[in-house]
Design a protein around this motif. Structure first.
Motif, PDB file in Angstrom:
ATOM      1  N   PHE A   1       0.852  -1.177   0.000  1.00  0.00           N
ATOM      2  CA  PHE A   1       0.000   0.000   0.000  1.00  0.00           C
ATOM      3  C   PHE A   1       0.899   1.242   0.000  1.00  0.00           C
ATOM      4  N   GLY A   2       0.316   2.404  -0.309  1.00  0.00           N
ATOM      5  CA  GLY A   2       1.105   3.630  -0.326  1.00  0.00           C
ATOM      6  C   GLY A   2       1.854   3.806  -1.631  1.00  0.00           C
ATOM      7  N   ASP A   3       2.419   5.004  -1.819  1.00  0.00           N
ATOM      8  CA  ASP A   3       3.113   5.370  -3.053  1.00  0.00           C
ATOM      9  C   ASP A   3       4.592   5.014  -2.933  1.00  0.00           C
ATOM     10  N   VAL A   4       4.904   3.748  -3.153  1.00  0.00           N
ATOM     11  CA  VAL A   4       6.271   3.267  -2.967  1.00  0.00           C
ATOM     12  C   VAL A   4       7.247   4.021  -3.866  1.00  0.00           C
ATOM     13  N   GLU A   5       6.949   4.045  -5.154  1.00  0.00           N
ATOM     14  CA  GLU A   5       7.877   4.649  -6.109  1.00  0.00           C
ATOM     15  C   GLU A   5       7.979   6.160  -5.943  1.00  0.00           C
ATOM     16  N   GLY A   6       6.917   6.773  -5.447  1.00  0.00           N
ATOM     17  CA  GLY A   6       6.936   8.221  -5.278  1.00  0.00           C
ATOM     18  C   GLY A   6       7.705   8.695  -4.053  1.00  0.00           C
ATOM     19  N   ILE A   7       7.985   7.785  -3.124  1.00  0.00           N
ATOM     20  CA  ILE A   7       8.644   8.167  -1.878  1.00  0.00           C
ATOM     21  C   ILE A   7      10.095   7.701  -1.823  1.00  0.00           C
ATOM     22  N   PHE A   8      10.354   6.496  -2.336  1.00  0.00           N
ATOM     23  CA  PHE A   8      11.685   5.902  -2.172  1.00  0.00           C
ATOM     24  C   PHE A   8      12.458   5.873  -3.485  1.00  0.00           C
ATOM     25  N   GLU A   9      13.756   6.112  -3.383  1.00  0.00           N
ATOM     26  CA  GLU A   9      14.628   6.034  -4.551  1.00  0.00           C
ATOM     27  C   GLU A   9      14.806   4.575  -4.988  1.00  0.00           C
ATOM     28  N   GLU A  10      15.067   3.715  -3.993  1.00  0.00           N
ATOM     29  CA  GLU A  10      15.259   2.278  -4.242  1.00  0.00           C
ATOM     30  C   GLU A  10      14.635   1.530  -3.068  1.00  0.00           C
ATOM     31  N   PRO A  11      13.365   1.158  -3.164  1.00  0.00           N
ATOM     32  CA  PRO A  11      12.658   0.584  -2.012  1.00  0.00           C
ATOM     33  C   PRO A  11      13.356  -0.626  -1.402  1.00  0.00           C
ATOM     34  N   GLY A  12      13.892  -1.489  -2.253  1.00  0.00           N
ATOM     35  CA  GLY A  12      14.544  -2.692  -1.750  1.00  0.00           C
ATOM     36  C   GLY A  12      13.537  -3.779  -1.421  1.00  0.00           C
ATOM     37  N   ASP A  13      14.070  -4.967  -1.196  1.00  0.00           N
ATOM     38  CA  ASP A  13      13.249  -6.139  -0.941  1.00  0.00           C
ATOM     39  C   ASP A  13      13.334  -6.582   0.518  1.00  0.00           C
ATOM     40  N   HIS A  14      14.459  -6.313   1.165  1.00  0.00           N
ATOM     41  CA  HIS A  14      14.667  -6.799   2.534  1.00  0.00           C
ATOM     42  C   HIS A  14      15.732  -5.931   3.208  1.00  0.00           C
ATOM     43  N   ALA A  15      15.298  -5.157   4.219  1.00  0.00           N
ATOM     44  CA  ALA A  15      16.197  -4.256   4.951  1.00  0.00           C
ATOM     45  C   ALA A  15      16.737  -3.137   4.059  1.00  0.00           C
ATOM     46  N   GLY A  16      16.000  -2.838   2.990  1.00  0.00           N
ATOM     47  CA  GLY A  16      16.387  -1.749   2.108  1.00  0.00           C
ATOM     48  C   GLY A  16      15.824  -0.417   2.583  1.00  0.00           C
ATOM     49  N   GLU A  17      15.661   0.494   1.644  1.00  0.00           N
ATOM     50  CA  GLU A  17      15.246   1.857   1.984  1.00  0.00           C
ATOM     51  C   GLU A  17      13.858   1.914   2.597  1.00  0.00           C
ATOM     52  N   LEU A  18      12.913   1.122   2.069  1.00  0.00           N
ATOM     53  CA  LEU A  18      11.543   1.161   2.590  1.00  0.00           C
ATOM     54  C   LEU A  18      11.492   0.675   4.040  1.00  0.00           C
ATOM     55  N   GLU A  19      11.962  -0.538   4.274  1.00  0.00           N
ATOM     56  CA  GLU A  19      11.886  -1.082   5.628  1.00  0.00           C
ATOM     57  C   GLU A  19      12.703  -0.259   6.614  1.00  0.00           C
ATOM     58  N   THR A  20      13.883   0.165   6.191  1.00  0.00           N
ATOM     59  CA  THR A  20      14.734   0.943   7.088  1.00  0.00           C
ATOM     60  C   THR A  20      14.063   2.256   7.464  1.00  0.00           C
ATOM     61  N   SER A  21      13.470   2.932   6.500  1.00  0.00           N
ATOM     62  CA  SER A  21      12.795   4.197   6.780  1.00  0.00           C
ATOM     63  C   SER A  21      11.630   4.001   7.739  1.00  0.00           C
ATOM     64  N   ALA A  22      10.890   2.912   7.555  1.00  0.00           N
ATOM     65  CA  ALA A  22       9.747   2.646   8.433  1.00  0.00           C
ATOM     66  C   ALA A  22      10.189   2.378   9.861  1.00  0.00           C
ATOM     67  N   VAL A  23      11.259   1.603  10.030  1.00  0.00           N
ATOM     68  CA  VAL A  23      11.760   1.353  11.382  1.00  0.00           C
ATOM     69  C   VAL A  23      12.326   2.636  11.984  1.00  0.00           C
ATOM     70  N   MET A  24      12.976   3.456  11.180  1.00  0.00           N
ATOM     71  CA  MET A  24      13.494   4.739  11.669  1.00  0.00           C
ATOM     72  C   MET A  24      12.354   5.622  12.172  1.00  0.00           C
ATOM     73  N   HIS A  25      11.198   5.529  11.525  1.00  0.00           N
ATOM     74  CA  HIS A  25      10.026   6.298  11.959  1.00  0.00           C
ATOM     75  C   HIS A  25       9.472   5.770  13.269  1.00  0.00           C
ATOM     76  N   PHE A  26       9.237   4.467  13.353  1.00  0.00           N
ATOM     77  CA  PHE A  26       8.599   3.889  14.535  1.00  0.00           C
ATOM     78  C   PHE A  26       9.563   3.692  15.703  1.00  0.00           C
ATOM     79  N   PHE A  27      10.760   3.187  15.392  1.00  0.00           N
ATOM     80  CA  PHE A  27      11.700   2.770  16.438  1.00  0.00           C
ATOM     81  C   PHE A  27      13.120   3.252  16.115  1.00  0.00           C
ATOM     82  N   PRO A  28      13.362   4.551  16.131  1.00  0.00           N
ATOM     83  CA  PRO A  28      14.687   5.058  15.751  1.00  0.00           C
ATOM     84  C   PRO A  28      15.823   4.498  16.606  1.00  0.00           C
ATOM     85  N   ASP A  29      15.526   4.167  17.854  1.00  0.00           N
ATOM     86  CA  ASP A  29      16.576   3.665  18.741  1.00  0.00           C
ATOM     87  C   ASP A  29      17.016   2.243  18.400  1.00  0.00           C
TER      88      ASP A  29
END
Length: 255
Positions: free
Chosen positions: A145-173
């Motif tokens: 869901f969401g605009d993957v291509e519009g937000i991320f340069e290279e979303p990735g499949d596992h521990a890439g930009e998408l997942e990393t950004s989401a964890v940085m949002h929820f659990f930066p520590d």
């Protein structure tokens, strides 16, 4: 306390609430490059489910988020230390037991919020239908869901930009500095039809990846994660509101 989160609420609330939909976050426990926690999928699946449920609850629809199942299908990662595997046959038994409880308590809609690419529930949903034909069971992959291509340069499949950004949002520590992360480079199949996805097989993680990641996380930011999660949970909530607004007998349009 959030009364739409089962592990936080209490019997005083639950006994007087007629829940229309149950959400079941389903994650995994596995390595996510050098910078993300083993619980990444479980953390994200649960938080996305809770945030979507909040939006649905505030619209007046009673919904409940069940505790996350933290183990997924990780047969391909079995050579990576402490990547915990739950076979699909075991998942089916867990799913059947949980549906039995929901059915007994009059909740006839269950939506699995999947956060792990190795989990596939379609065949299980077909099988449990024979035992529980009156219970709607659906599954969704939250990252679709969401605009993957519009937000991320290279979303990735596992521990890439998408997942990393989401964890940085929820659990930066829980995110190590990105300069400690591996490149997330993956090693493709030699066989053309397999590279193109026309033939599927078990991907052996220690042979297909360098650092257990698939996708470069270097462009990740908490701001991207926040934007994507907001869009994602808006769209999931929209689906859930539609689902809550009709009975299971009304799922199909009239001719």
């Amino acid at each position: 306390m959030r009364d739409y989160v089962l592990k936080e609420t209490n019997w005083k609330v639950v006994k007087d609430t007629e829940y229309k939909i149950a959400l079941l976050p389903w994650g995994a426990t596995e390595a996510h490059n050098y910078h993300l926690p083993y619980g990444t999928d479980s953390y994200l699946g649960e938080e996305v489910a809770i945030e979507a449920a909040r939006k649905v609850w505030e619209k007046g629809h009673k919904i409940i988020v069940l505790p996350c199942v933290p183990f997924g299908v990780n047969t391909g990662q079995i050579d990576v230390n402490l990547c915990m595997n739950m076979n699909p046959s075991t998942q089916l038994m867990v799913l059947r037991d949980l549906i039995q409880v929901l059915d007994h308590h009059g909740i006839d809609k269950l939506v699995i919020v999947n956060a792990h690419g190795g989990n596939h529930f379609k065949q299980m949903i077909r099988e449990v239908y024979l035992d529980f034909p009156d219970v709607f069971v659906g599954s969704l992959n939250w990252w679709q869901f969401g605009d993957v291509e519009g937000i991320f340069e290279e979303p990735g499949d596992h521990a890439g930009e998408l997942e990393t950004s989401a964890v940085m949002h929820f659990f930066p520590d829980l995110v190590r500095p990105l300069n400690e992360a591996g490149s997330g480079a993956s090693i493709p199949y030699r066989i053309t039809a397999m590279r193109e996805g026309k033939v599927t097989s078990q991907r052996i993680w220690t042979k297909a990846t360098v650092d257990t990641g698939v996708g470069d996380p270097k462009a990740s930011t908490a701001e991207k994660g926040k934007k994507f999660v907001e869009e994602t949970t808006d769209q999931i909530a929209e689906f859930l509101i539609e689902l809550a607004s009709i009975s299971n007998e009304e799922l199909y349009s009239k001719r």
